[in-house]
Enzyme design. Structure first.
Site, short mmCIF file in Angstrom:
data_model
loop_
_atom_site.label_atom_id
_atom_site.label_comp_id
_atom_site.label_asym_id
_atom_site.label_seq_id
_atom_site.Cartn_x
_atom_site.Cartn_y
_atom_site.Cartn_z
N LYS A 14 0.34 -8.83 1.10
CA LYS A 14 0.71 -7.66 0.31
C LYS A 14 -0.45 -6.67 0.28
O LYS A 14 -1.58 -6.99 0.66
CB LYS A 14 1.08 -8.09 -1.12
CG LYS A 14 -0.04 -8.76 -1.89
CD LYS A 14 0.43 -9.22 -3.26
CE LYS A 14 -0.71 -9.91 -4.01
NZ LYS A 14 -0.32 -10.33 -5.37
N TYR B 208 -26.42 11.67 -10.66
CA TYR B 208 -25.76 12.31 -11.79
C TYR B 208 -26.14 11.64 -13.10
O TYR B 208 -26.11 10.41 -13.21
CB TYR B 208 -24.24 12.27 -11.62
CG TYR B 208 -23.71 13.22 -10.59
CD1 TYR B 208 -23.83 14.60 -10.76
CD2 TYR B 208 -23.08 12.76 -9.44
CE1 TYR B 208 -23.34 15.49 -9.82
CE2 TYR B 208 -22.58 13.63 -8.49
CZ TYR B 208 -22.72 15.00 -8.68
OH TYR B 208 -22.24 15.86 -7.75
#
Length: 352
Positions: A34, A251
């Site tokens: 899957k 950041y």
């Protein structure tokens, strides 16, 4: 030139892992592919897993893709069908379906076709996600058995705690109490149960994460289980910066250098599938040597500590996870699981 980031897929490792699983069980192996085979690519992973006895996935169109690509093994839809008009396609392409809800049972009851539909009847033994309750089981099984469209029936459940200290005993006892007198095939074991609880193997096992070379256990490595990584996410250092004490990185400046340091910028970020929440200290390989990430992961870049790696520089190979850097270790440092990292590989990352 294109960005140096890429994912290398070693399908010989996928074949190796399947063999390693087969050595642990006499049950038939339903390979779980899957989510595009946990990010590895549906058809190419299935090609490497041709020796599997069957395949399990979610999407009907993916199952059709496999049939049209020539795969003749049983193919199981793990969440079953979502509408009655999908049932003719299941019959046309000889696909097996999980049935786990009263809605599906009603849609099946209205289906007029006779013969051939393979059904995996799911029992809720304590996961409380999908499946019929113990109180519903006897009536549901009888209803499915009577339906003229149904052929072979397999009984299944799914364990909530096969990978932790709680274990499988309570759910296994519930399952055995319900199905003990039934002469029907059974499937219980996911990767964790397959590897730890031989008593759960029954007729079909359903390995997923173990096929791709990751461990389902927090305390046992894939290497200890005899598994090899299939996916290696790699890039390069594209910039080098000298820091002095007090300089901040990235950041928000979440990392502050306590001393003079040498750092590298790597062409990999959260838009490539690397976890944004990975903290300073997440392990990484640069030029084959272990080091750590620094500061906040950006969309396209992250920073690594080169202070103890004098030979590393622009162009040095960086392994984010895979060969030499277990994906389980990276996931643990980032507060997640290997499943998420593998499945999150971005489409923009080239596959080699």
């Amino acid at each position: 030139m294109s960005r140096p980031i890429h994912a290398k897929l070693d399908f010989s490792a996928l074949e190796h892992n399947l063999r390693a699983i087969r050595r642990r069980t006499d049950a038939r192996v339903m390979a779980v592919i899957k989510a595009e085979a946990y990010g590895h690519g549906l058809v190419r992973a299935a090609e490497a897993l041709r020796a599997a006895d069957g395949f399990a996935l979610l999407d009907l169109q993916d199952a059709v893709r496999l049939r049209e690509a020539g795969f003749r093994q049983p193919i199981l839809l793990l969440e079953g069908f979502f509408a009655a008009d999908e049932l003719p396609l299941l019959a046309e392409y000889e696909l097996a379906s999980v049935i786990h809800s009263s809605q599906q049972l009603a849609q099946l009851s209205a289906y007029p076709r006779r013969g051939g539909l393979a059904v995996w009847l799911k029992l809720n033994t304590g996961m409380n996600r999908l499946g019929f309750t113990p109180a519903q089981f006897t009536q549901v099984l009888e209803t499915v058995r009577r339906h003229p469209a149904v052929g072979e029936i397999t009984l299944m459940t799914h364990f909530a705690h096969a990978d932790d200290a709680v274990g499988v005993e309570a759910q296994l006892a519930c399952f055995d109490a319900l199905v003990g007198g039934q002469r029907l095939p059974r499937s219980l074991a996911n990767s964790a149960a397959l590897l730890r609880y031989p008593q759960t193997h029954a007729d079909w096992v359903r390995p997923g994460i173990s096929l791709y070379g990751a461990s389902p256990f927090a305390e046992v490595s894939a290497e200890q289980l005899g598994l090899r990584p299939v996916m290696t996410l790699a890039s390069e250092v594209i910039s080098v910066t000298e820091l002095k004490a007090g300089d901040r990185v990235g950041y928000g400046g979440s990392f502050c250098a306590e001393r003079a340091m040498r750092i590298g910028t790597v062409a990999c970020g959260y838009a490539d599938g690397y976890p944004r929440h990975a903290p300073t200290g997440t392990p990484v390989l640069v030029g084959g040597q272990r080091t750590r990430t620094l500061g906040r992961v950006s969309m396209d870049m992250l920073s690594v500590d080169l202070s103890e790696l004098p030979e590393a520089g622009i162009g040095s190979r960086v392994v984010l996870w895979g060969e030499g850097m277990p994906v389980d270790e990276v996931a643990r440092a980032a507060g997640t699981i290997s499943y998420e990292l593998l499945c999150a590989l971005a489409r923009r990352v080239p596959i080699k």
